[in-house]
Scaffold this motif. Sequence first.
Motif, PDB file in Angstrom:
ATOM      1  N   ASN A 127       0.889  -1.049   0.048  1.00 24.52           N
ATOM      2  CA  ASN A 127      -0.083  -0.400   0.446  1.00 24.52           C
ATOM      3  C   ASN A 127       1.190   1.480   0.342  1.00 24.52           C
ATOM      4  O   ASN A 127       0.370   2.663  -0.003  1.00 24.52           O
ATOM      5  CB  ASN A 127      -0.280  -0.537   1.341  1.00 24.52           C
ATOM      6  CG  ASN A 127      -2.252  -1.321   1.467  1.00 24.52           C
ATOM      7  OD1 ASN A 127      -2.623  -1.605   0.109  1.00 24.52           O
ATOM      8  ND2 ASN A 127      -1.918  -2.149   2.668  1.00 24.52           N
ATOM      9  N   GLY A 128       2.386   1.045  -0.112  1.00 27.88           N
ATOM     10  CA  GLY A 128       3.110   2.262  -0.212  1.00 27.88           C
ATOM     11  C   GLY A 128       3.108   2.580   1.205  1.00 27.88           C
ATOM     12  O   GLY A 128       4.368   3.669   0.931  1.00 27.88           O
ATOM     13  N   PHE A 129       3.288   2.023   2.433  1.00 25.62           N
ATOM     14  CA  PHE A 129       3.057   2.450   3.713  1.00 25.62           C
ATOM     15  C   PHE A 129       4.585   1.696   3.738  1.00 25.62           C
ATOM     16  O   PHE A 129       5.265   1.249   3.548  1.00 25.62           O
ATOM     17  CB  PHE A 129       2.282   1.662   4.551  1.00 25.62           C
ATOM     18  CG  PHE A 129       0.941   3.155   4.588  1.00 25.62           C
ATOM     19  CD1 PHE A 129       0.591   3.808   5.097  1.00 25.62           C
ATOM     20  CD2 PHE A 129      -0.391   1.298   4.147  1.00 25.62           C
ATOM     21  CE1 PHE A 129      -0.143   4.501   4.652  1.00 25.62           C
ATOM     22  CE2 PHE A 129      -1.595   2.666   4.268  1.00 25.62           C
ATOM     23  CZ  PHE A 129      -1.425   3.478   3.942  1.00 25.62           C
ATOM     24  N   GLN A 130       5.601   3.206   4.990  1.00 24.86           N
ATOM     25  CA  GLN A 130       7.002   3.027   5.014  1.00 24.86           C
ATOM     26  C   GLN A 130       6.449   1.875   6.505  1.00 24.86           C
ATOM     27  O   GLN A 130       5.379   1.736   6.938  1.00 24.86           O
ATOM     28  CB  GLN A 130       7.918   3.563   5.816  1.00 24.86           C
ATOM     29  CG  GLN A 130       8.125   4.609   5.096  1.00 24.86           C
ATOM     30  CD  GLN A 130       9.415   4.940   4.014  1.00 24.86           C
ATOM     31  OE1 GLN A 130       9.954   3.939   4.976  1.00 24.86           O
ATOM     32  NE2 GLN A 130       9.682   5.437   3.714  1.00 24.86           N
ATOM     33  N   ARG A 131       7.107   0.400   6.296  1.00 24.58           N
ATOM     34  CA  ARG A 131       7.176  -0.499   7.648  1.00 24.58           C
ATOM     35  C   ARG A 131       8.500  -0.903   7.805  1.00 24.58           C
ATOM     36  O   ARG A 131       9.302  -0.383   7.418  1.00 24.58           O
ATOM     37  CB  ARG A 131       7.349  -1.871   6.883  1.00 24.58           C
ATOM     38  CG  ARG A 131       5.463  -1.824   5.880  1.00 24.58           C
ATOM     39  CD  ARG A 131       5.102  -1.255   7.260  1.00 24.58           C
ATOM     40  NE  ARG A 131       3.972  -2.624   8.230  1.00 24.58           N
ATOM     41  CZ  ARG A 131       3.929  -4.023   8.771  1.00 24.58           C
ATOM     42  NH1 ARG A 131       3.683  -4.185   7.343  1.00 24.58           N
ATOM     43  NH2 ARG A 131       4.132  -4.720   9.388  1.00 24.58           N
ATOM     44  N   ASN A 132       8.826  -0.703   9.342  1.00 20.77           N
ATOM     45  CA  ASN A 132      10.228  -1.098   9.477  1.00 20.77           C
ATOM     46  C   ASN A 132      10.586  -2.717  10.515  1.00 20.77           C
ATOM     47  O   ASN A 132       9.911  -3.285  10.971  1.00 20.77           O
ATOM     48  CB  ASN A 132       9.872  -0.018  11.693  1.00 20.77           C
ATOM     49  CG  ASN A 132      10.765  -0.352  12.831  1.00 20.77           C
ATOM     50  OD1 ASN A 132      11.862  -1.312  12.168  1.00 20.77           O
ATOM     51  ND2 ASN A 132      11.319   0.929  13.763  1.00 20.77           N
ATOM     52  N   VAL A 133      11.959  -2.305   9.634  1.00 21.50           N
ATOM     53  CA  VAL A 133      12.232  -4.332   8.910  1.00 21.50           C
ATOM     54  C   VAL A 133      11.972  -4.569  10.205  1.00 21.50           C
ATOM     55  O   VAL A 133      11.966  -5.482  10.836  1.00 21.50           O
ATOM     56  CB  VAL A 133      12.642  -4.494   8.423  1.00 21.50           C
ATOM     57  CG1 VAL A 133      14.034  -5.146   7.915  1.00 21.50           C
ATOM     58  CG2 VAL A 133      12.713  -3.314   7.170  1.00 21.50           C
ATOM     59  N   GLU A 134      13.294  -3.950  11.488  1.00 19.39           N
ATOM     60  CA  GLU A 134      13.883  -4.012  12.624  1.00 19.39           C
ATOM     61  C   GLU A 134      12.108  -4.829  13.780  1.00 19.39           C
ATOM     62  O   GLU A 134      12.677  -5.588  14.403  1.00 19.39           O
ATOM     63  CB  GLU A 134      14.118  -3.502  13.017  1.00 19.39           C
ATOM     64  CG  GLU A 134      16.602  -3.526  12.153  1.00 19.39           C
ATOM     65  CD  GLU A 134      16.846  -2.672  13.019  1.00 19.39           C
ATOM     66  OE1 GLU A 134      17.221  -2.927  14.725  1.00 19.39           O
ATOM     67  OE2 GLU A 134      18.228  -2.227  12.687  1.00 19.39           O
ATOM     68  N   ASP A 135      11.307  -3.756  13.625  1.00 20.90           N
ATOM     69  CA  ASP A 135      10.303  -4.084  14.404  1.00 20.90           C
ATOM     70  C   ASP A 135       9.405  -5.146  14.109  1.00 20.90           C
ATOM     71  O   ASP A 135       8.960  -6.080  14.581  1.00 20.90           O
ATOM     72  CB  ASP A 135       9.123  -2.726  14.115  1.00 20.90           C
ATOM     73  CG  ASP A 135       8.786  -2.566  15.592  1.00 20.90           C
ATOM     74  OD1 ASP A 135       8.716  -3.070  16.511  1.00 20.90           O
ATOM     75  OD2 ASP A 135       6.714  -2.778  15.111  1.00 20.90           O
ATOM     76  N   ILE A 136       9.533  -6.026  12.325  1.00 21.12           N
ATOM     77  CA  ILE A 136       8.759  -6.670  12.214  1.00 21.12           C
ATOM     78  C   ILE A 136       8.894  -8.138  12.655  1.00 21.12           C
ATOM     79  O   ILE A 136       9.056  -8.991  13.598  1.00 21.12           O
ATOM     80  CB  ILE A 136       8.954  -6.772  10.741  1.00 21.12           C
ATOM     81  CG1 ILE A 136       7.987  -6.008   9.607  1.00 21.12           C
ATOM     82  CG2 ILE A 136       7.764  -8.598  10.130  1.00 21.12           C
ATOM     83  CD1 ILE A 136       7.693  -5.767   8.673  1.00 21.12           C
ATOM     84  N   VAL A 137      11.149  -7.790  12.784  1.00 23.83           N
ATOM     85  CA  VAL A 137      11.350  -9.078  12.846  1.00 23.83           C
ATOM     86  C   VAL A 137      11.361  -9.171  14.719  1.00 23.83           C
ATOM     87  O   VAL A 137      11.212  -9.926  15.871  1.00 23.83           O
ATOM     88  CB  VAL A 137      12.609  -9.685  12.890  1.00 23.83           C
ATOM     89  CG1 VAL A 137      14.140  -9.806  13.398  1.00 23.83           C
ATOM     90  CG2 VAL A 137      13.552  -8.846  11.706  1.00 23.83           C
ATOM     91  N   LYS A 138      11.171  -7.939  15.965  1.00 18.97           N
ATOM     92  CA  LYS A 138      11.184  -7.582  16.886  1.00 18.97           C
ATOM     93  C   LYS A 138       9.778  -8.650  17.574  1.00 18.97           C
ATOM     94  O   LYS A 138       9.591  -9.586  18.462  1.00 18.97           O
ATOM     95  CB  LYS A 138      11.399  -6.622  17.798  1.00 18.97           C
ATOM     96  CG  LYS A 138      11.355  -6.718  18.784  1.00 18.97           C
ATOM     97  CD  LYS A 138      11.327  -5.545  19.375  1.00 18.97           C
ATOM     98  CE  LYS A 138      10.401  -4.320  19.582  1.00 18.97           C
ATOM     99  NZ  LYS A 138      10.939  -2.959  19.654  1.00 18.97           N
ATOM    100  N   GLN A 139       9.292  -8.520  16.511  1.00 17.06           N
ATOM    101  CA  GLN A 139       7.035  -9.282  17.330  1.00 17.06           C
ATOM    102  C   GLN A 139       7.791 -10.353  16.924  1.00 17.06           C
ATOM    103  O   GLN A 139       7.208 -11.619  17.815  1.00 17.06           O
ATOM    104  CB  GLN A 139       6.616  -9.282  15.677  1.00 17.06           C
ATOM    105  CG  GLN A 139       5.975  -7.077  16.602  1.00 17.06           C
ATOM    106  CD  GLN A 139       6.083  -5.950  18.007  1.00 17.06           C
ATOM    107  OE1 GLN A 139       5.552  -6.957  18.511  1.00 17.06           O
ATOM    108  NE2 GLN A 139       6.525  -5.517  18.480  1.00 17.06           N
ATOM    109  N   LYS A 140       8.459 -11.527  15.879  1.00 17.72           N
ATOM    110  CA  LYS A 140       8.597 -12.127  15.539  1.00 17.72           C
ATOM    111  C   LYS A 140       9.373 -13.371  16.230  1.00 17.72           C
ATOM    112  O   LYS A 140       9.211 -14.622  17.100  1.00 17.72           O
ATOM    113  CB  LYS A 140       8.976 -12.456  14.512  1.00 17.72           C
ATOM    114  CG  LYS A 140       8.377 -12.184  12.738  1.00 17.72           C
ATOM    115  CD  LYS A 140       7.004 -13.100  12.825  1.00 17.72           C
ATOM    116  CE  LYS A 140       6.046 -13.582  11.200  1.00 17.72           C
ATOM    117  NZ  LYS A 140       5.683 -14.621  11.611  1.00 17.72           N
TER     118      LYS A 140
END
Length: 351
Positions: free
Chosen positions: A42-55
């Motif tokens: 959708n064109g939104f910026q996503r925080n890669v480090e945050d995705i990994v942290k949640q996982k």
Amino acid sequence: MEMPRVAAAVALALSLIFVNLAGQCSGQLQFGFYNGKCRDGNGFQRNVEDIVKQKAKAKFSTDTTIVAALLRMQFHDCFVNGCDASILLDVPNGEKTAPPNLSVRGYDFIEDIKTEIENTCPGVVSCADIIVMATRDAVVESDKKKLGTGWYPVQTGRRDGRVSSAQNVNLPSPSIPIPQAIAAFSSKKLSTIDMVYLLGGGHSVGVAHCGLFENRLYDFKNTGNPDPTMNTTLLKTLQTLCPRNSGSPNSVNLDQDPLKSSSVDKSFYEQIRLGNGILEVDQQLALDSNTRFSVARIAGSNDFSFQFGQAMIKLGAVDVKIGKDGEIRKKCAAVNSPDRSSDGKFFNLFG
Ligand code: HEM
Ligand SMILES: *[C@@H]1O[C@H](CO)[C@@H](O)[C@H](O)[C@H]1NC(C)=O
Ligand SMILES: *[C@@H]1O[C@H](CO)[C@@H](O)[C@H](O)[C@H]1NC(C)=O
């Protein structure tokens, strides 16, 4: 109590600024390399480090042994052919298949994180960086009781290797003498004190199987006796756990402090000073003249957390592939395109 923390925070801030400046100029690892680089559908910026942290948080909540699995994975990946996720490749006769792989686990978890990130912003984040980020986050999760290790920053910008071969696997054996271990770390540009932090912090969690220390229990170096450096209480426990020549599949905590064996902290150093090292190399760390004073000092220090993080940053920088070297895999278990070493030469000349 408060001063060392402040000092550590200032030192951390300074080291971040310093390394970030150094990283701007050329193909080097950077803190926050993925900032602004991952845009979802959708064109939104996503925080890669945050995705990994949640996982990592979710995984740790159902399997606390993931921290040991990932620490060992990062060590093995970085020591064999550099931190390039070559350990994850499913290829005939790959690194995975070499004997020291024994307890390397966590492959599926890294692939799971990769899948989520590819579904968010494909082709951006390397598997090599996912290993390093997920290891950091699991280490942080392991310390919810604040016994030892806090958050440490990780550098990113690694690319994935295209080659994985069991023949490249030359990891130290559990009985390696300390001077040789120092040489092995030194060949990766890691100092003796880096080694003391990495080995002690790494082995403050996880387990070792009987076959890797049984040589110490009955007939140590053809003496007909156990290793005299082993605490006699521990010796009796281990002889029961691993009967002679039984080929027992049992395992035992590398950190013998029962309250701290699954938290990355400095408790391992106190244990080896009590003769409670499980592997020969662990016990020798507390006895060898090259390392014994550092071990004693760290056992009584209060900056283990900071120093371990710094050593992990250095481990994560071993022989990395950056810029045009390597690739961003689509799946961590397979290369996108095979190795063509002439490509590398071309880029070196003109890139
Ligand atoms: C001289 C260096 C090292 C040697 C000889 C060594 C050797 C070993 C051996 C033999 C085991 C037991 C494996 C098994 O029984 O399945 C082990 C486990 C482990 N090692 Fe090391 N290691 C070294 C350095 C490191 C470093 C630098 C780290 C991480 C920073 C690390 C992290 C671990 C972890 C977390 C485990 C437990 C794995 C689990 O429970 O699944 N090791 N190591
Ligand atoms: C690890 O190495 C052993 C040989 O020691 C092999 O039997 C096993 O299949 C290997 N594990 C993986 C995941 O390939
Ligand atoms: C052996 O280990 C125990 C704790 O596990 C400790 O109380 C004892 O002091 C150790 N013995 C020696 C000689 O260090």
